[in-house]
Motif scaffolding. Structure first.
Motif, PDB file in Angstrom:
ATOM      1  N   UNK A  72       0.814  -1.215   0.000  1.00 21.97           N
ATOM      2  CA  UNK A  72       0.000   0.000   0.000  1.00 21.97           C
ATOM      3  C   UNK A  72       0.850   1.269   0.000  1.00 21.97           C
ATOM      4  N   UNK A  73       1.891   1.312   0.811  1.00 22.90           N
ATOM      5  CA  UNK A  73       2.710   2.531   0.913  1.00 22.90           C
ATOM      6  C   UNK A  73       3.487   2.777  -0.375  1.00 22.90           C
ATOM      7  N   UNK A  74       4.122   1.735  -0.900  1.00 22.89           N
ATOM      8  CA  UNK A  74       4.922   1.930  -2.113  1.00 22.89           C
ATOM      9  C   UNK A  74       4.047   2.288  -3.313  1.00 22.89           C
ATOM     10  N   UNK A  75       2.878   1.653  -3.443  1.00 26.09           N
ATOM     11  CA  UNK A  75       2.012   1.967  -4.573  1.00 26.09           C
ATOM     12  C   UNK A  75       1.487   3.402  -4.490  1.00 26.09           C
ATOM     13  N   UNK A  76       1.149   3.861  -3.293  1.00 25.99           N
ATOM     14  CA  UNK A  76       0.614   5.221  -3.155  1.00 25.99           C
ATOM     15  C   UNK A  76       1.654   6.274  -3.515  1.00 25.99           C
ATOM     16  N   UNK A  77       2.826   6.180  -2.895  1.00 23.04           N
ATOM     17  CA  UNK A  77       3.820   7.236  -3.081  1.00 23.04           C
ATOM     18  C   UNK A  77       4.600   7.076  -4.383  1.00 23.04           C
ATOM     19  N   UNK A  78       4.923   5.843  -4.747  1.00 21.24           N
ATOM     20  CA  UNK A  78       5.662   5.631  -5.980  1.00 21.24           C
ATOM     21  C   UNK A  78       4.768   5.689  -7.203  1.00 21.24           C
ATOM     22  N   UNK A  79       3.723   4.830  -7.230  1.00 21.51           N
ATOM     23  CA  UNK A  79       2.848   4.780  -8.397  1.00 21.51           C
ATOM     24  C   UNK A  79       2.050   6.051  -8.593  1.00 21.51           C
ATOM     25  N   UNK A  80       1.368   6.502  -7.529  1.00 20.47           N
ATOM     26  CA  UNK A  80       0.573   7.732  -7.642  1.00 20.47           C
ATOM     27  C   UNK A  80       1.431   8.948  -7.903  1.00 20.47           C
ATOM     28  N   UNK A  81       2.552   9.055  -7.171  1.00 21.20           N
ATOM     29  CA  UNK A  81       3.454  10.195  -7.378  1.00 21.20           C
ATOM     30  C   UNK A  81       4.087  10.194  -8.754  1.00 21.20           C
ATOM     31  N   UNK A  82       4.472   9.019  -9.229  1.00 17.72           N
ATOM     32  CA  UNK A  82       5.079   8.935 -10.557  1.00 17.72           C
ATOM     33  C   UNK A  82       4.113   9.321 -11.664  1.00 17.72           C
ATOM     34  N   UNK A  83       2.848   8.909 -11.527  1.00 22.95           N
ATOM     35  CA  UNK A  83       1.856   9.283 -12.542  1.00 22.95           C
ATOM     36  C   UNK A  83       1.642  10.796 -12.567  1.00 22.95           C
ATOM     37  N   UNK A  84       1.698  11.445 -11.400  1.00 23.19           N
ATOM     38  CA  UNK A  84       1.585  12.904 -11.362  1.00 23.19           C
ATOM     39  C   UNK A  84       2.768  13.578 -12.044  1.00 23.19           C
ATOM     40  N   UNK A 105       6.628   2.036  -7.238  1.00 27.73           N
ATOM     41  CA  UNK A 105       5.268   1.806  -6.780  1.00 27.73           C
ATOM     42  C   UNK A 105       4.707   0.456  -7.179  1.00 27.73           C
ATOM     43  N   UNK A 106       5.062  -0.004  -8.380  1.00 26.93           N
ATOM     44  CA  UNK A 106       4.521  -1.278  -8.865  1.00 26.93           C
ATOM     45  C   UNK A 106       5.280  -2.489  -8.328  1.00 26.93           C
ATOM     46  N   UNK A 107       6.475  -2.280  -7.799  1.00 28.72           N
ATOM     47  CA  UNK A 107       7.369  -3.388  -7.465  1.00 28.72           C
ATOM     48  C   UNK A 107       6.818  -4.403  -6.465  1.00 28.72           C
ATOM     49  N   UNK A 108       5.968  -4.029  -5.477  1.00 36.89           N
ATOM     50  CA  UNK A 108       5.551  -5.042  -4.504  1.00 36.89           C
ATOM     51  C   UNK A 108       4.231  -5.741  -4.812  1.00 36.89           C
ATOM     52  N   UNK A 109       3.469  -5.285  -5.807  1.00 36.12           N
ATOM     53  CA  UNK A 109       2.070  -5.700  -5.901  1.00 36.12           C
ATOM     54  C   UNK A 109       1.931  -7.189  -6.236  1.00 36.12           C
ATOM     55  N   UNK A 110       2.578  -7.633  -7.312  1.00 31.18           N
ATOM     56  CA  UNK A 110       2.461  -9.038  -7.691  1.00 31.18           C
ATOM     57  C   UNK A 110       3.107  -9.938  -6.647  1.00 31.18           C
ATOM     58  N   UNK A 167      -6.564   7.120  -9.576  1.00 31.67           N
ATOM     59  CA  UNK A 167      -6.950   5.707  -9.459  1.00 31.67           C
ATOM     60  C   UNK A 167      -5.895   4.916  -8.689  1.00 31.67           C
ATOM     61  N   UNK A 168      -4.615   5.177  -8.968  1.00 32.20           N
ATOM     62  CA  UNK A 168      -3.528   4.463  -8.293  1.00 32.20           C
ATOM     63  C   UNK A 168      -3.553   4.715  -6.793  1.00 32.20           C
ATOM     64  N   UNK A 169      -3.756   5.944  -6.395  1.00 31.30           N
ATOM     65  CA  UNK A 169      -3.791   6.273  -4.964  1.00 31.30           C
ATOM     66  C   UNK A 169      -5.003   5.625  -4.289  1.00 31.30           C
ATOM     67  N   UNK A 170      -6.135   5.574  -4.973  1.00 29.23           N
ATOM     68  CA  UNK A 170      -7.327   4.929  -4.406  1.00 29.23           C
ATOM     69  C   UNK A 170      -7.116   3.424  -4.224  1.00 29.23           C
ATOM     70  N   UNK A 171      -6.465   2.776  -5.196  1.00 27.25           N
ATOM     71  CA  UNK A 171      -6.185   1.342  -5.060  1.00 27.25           C
ATOM     72  C   UNK A 171      -5.232   1.101  -3.891  1.00 27.25           C
ATOM     73  N   UNK A 172      -4.223   1.965  -3.730  1.00 24.68           N
ATOM     74  CA  UNK A 172      -3.288   1.825  -2.609  1.00 24.68           C
ATOM     75  C   UNK A 172      -4.024   1.942  -1.273  1.00 24.68           C
ATOM     76  N   UNK A 173      -4.971   2.874  -1.193  1.00 25.55           N
ATOM     77  CA  UNK A 173      -5.762   3.019   0.035  1.00 25.55           C
ATOM     78  C   UNK A 173      -6.573   1.761   0.313  1.00 25.55           C
TER      79      UNK A 173
END
Length: 394
Positions: A72-84, A105-110, A167-173
């Motif tokens: 959750x933390x890596x996807x929010x800050x990495x994925x959401x921040x990177x898309x911005x 941000x994507x590194x831990x999900x799978x 969308x990325x930040x919402x999924x992380x939440x």
């Protein structure tokens, strides 16, 4: 656990999307911010390499603090921040930075999903579950083809990236709320174990070496080179490229689902992986020798490459069968590091290689014929070395 896994699948949809969407964005990024095919090859390679470098800290975090906080933390800050950052990009440098952040941000999900599968479910069904989540997550690969081309044309690429950030930040939440950590396992005497313990596993090196080269051809060609290839050789526009890459993406989805249960059907993991990748190598060979055979025949070959090249879950299941419980997190991320890292290195090298082949080329297809051969040779080497791996029966 089911709700948590559902949102991990949603996170993996985003991961698949982010690794593949540059092929469709390449025309508009070239026109608006001056990003060339070589620039985007570098950006895509940065995503893969950052993703790969993150695998070892992610593996340690999964074993020590669990998948909930890690993902959750890596996807929010990495994925959401990177898309911005991507949405605000004014040149290729900002795209490089954005893709690096998105890779984090994507590194831990799978791997969070695989960690849960390995800890909660029977090893016999790991390959099926691994293939199913990649197949379902590959909806992101599909979304990054024709649907993305349509959305960019309708709303604009910057607006699309702002929406993706939200969308990325919402999924992380949702991951923070719904994912549940399995009970921790500590190895007797050796604490949490180490990478050295993994490297002592007989036959694992041969699996790692094939993992490093098996994922790269389909990932790189679908994610980056399909667009320039179809545009340069056949004069395809963005919508035609979107249709062709959609066909390839659908074939990759089918391949992930198909590979999953084959180890239980044929009672072997090694030979399912070997012959599947051998057929993928045959597709690359045909593309290398006849790159200008026609738009639809090229699309069919790209789709077949996507189908047979989707052996990632089968290779992962082969390696996973040798990992003890206390090394599951590090083990699956170690395998993933080789798969993503190999794809990143070949992605980097493919940009320079294509530029070198394009200089002085007399036909539009010649650089791409060489490029397909560039991906073919390491795959053949990996298949030969893979013959030395130990089989495991589901």
């Amino acid at each position: 656990m089911r709700a948590g896994l559902a949102f991990l699948v949603a996170g993996y949809v985003l991961s698949q999307f982010y690794r593949a969407f540059l092929a469709v964005l390449s025309p508009v990024l070239g026109a608006e911010i001056g990003a060339t095919a070589g620039d985007l090859a570098l950006s895509s390679g940065i995503w893969f390499l950052v993703f790969a470098v993150m695998q070892m800290p992610v593996g340690g975090a999964l074993d020590r603090i669990g998948p909930r906080l890690t993902a959750s933390v890596l996807l929010a800050f990495g994925g959401g921040g990177g898309a911005l950052v991507f949405a605000l990009a004014q040149g290729p440098g900002a795209v490089h930075l954005a893709m690096a952040l998105i890779g984090v941000g994507c590194s831990p999900v799978l791997m969070a999903s695989y960690y849960i599968f390995a800890r909660v479910y029977s090893p016999a069904v790991f390959g099926t579950l691994a293939g199913a989540i990649i197949g379902a997550g590959s909806l992101g690969n599909i979304a990054g083809a024709a649907p993305l081309a349509w959305l960019v044309e309708l709303a604009g690429w910057r607006e699309t990236l702002f929406g993706l950030a939200a969308v990325t930040i919402l999924v992380a939440l949702a991951l923070w709320i719904f994912v549940r950590d399995p009970e921790r396992v500590v190895a007797p005497e050796t604490g949490h174990g180490s990478i050295l313990d993994l490297l002592r596993i007989p036959g694992l090196w041969a699996i790692l070496l094939l993992m490093a080269v098996a994922y790269a051809p389909a990932a790189a060609i679908r994610g980056l080179w399909a667009g320039p290839y179809l545009a340069s050789v056949f004069g395809s526009d963005a919508l035609a490229i979107g249709r062709a890459t959609l066909v390839m993406a659908l074939a990759m989805v089918a391949g992930n689902f198909a590979y999953g249960p084959l180890d239980r059907i044929f009672r072997t993991r090694k030979w399912v992986v070997f012959w599947g990748n051998a057929l993928g190598a045959a597709c690359l060979g045909v593309l290398a020798f006849w790159p200008a055979s026609g738009f639809w025949s090229a699309t069919a070959l790209l789709a077949a490459l996507g189908l047979f090249g989707s052996s990632y879950p089968a290779i992962m299941a082969h390696g996973r069968s040798f990992f003890p419980p206390h090394l599951v997190g590090r083990g699956v991320t170690f395998l993933n590091m080789f798969g993503i890292g190999g794809a990143g290195i070949l992605q980097f090298a493919s940009g320079r290689f294509h530029r070198a082949m394009a200089e002085g080329a007399t036909t539009a297809e010649a650089p791409f014929a060489a490029l397909f051969a560039f991906f073919l040779v390491p795959l053949l080497i990996g298949l030969v070395l893979y013959l030395f791996s130990r089989d495991s029966v589901s």
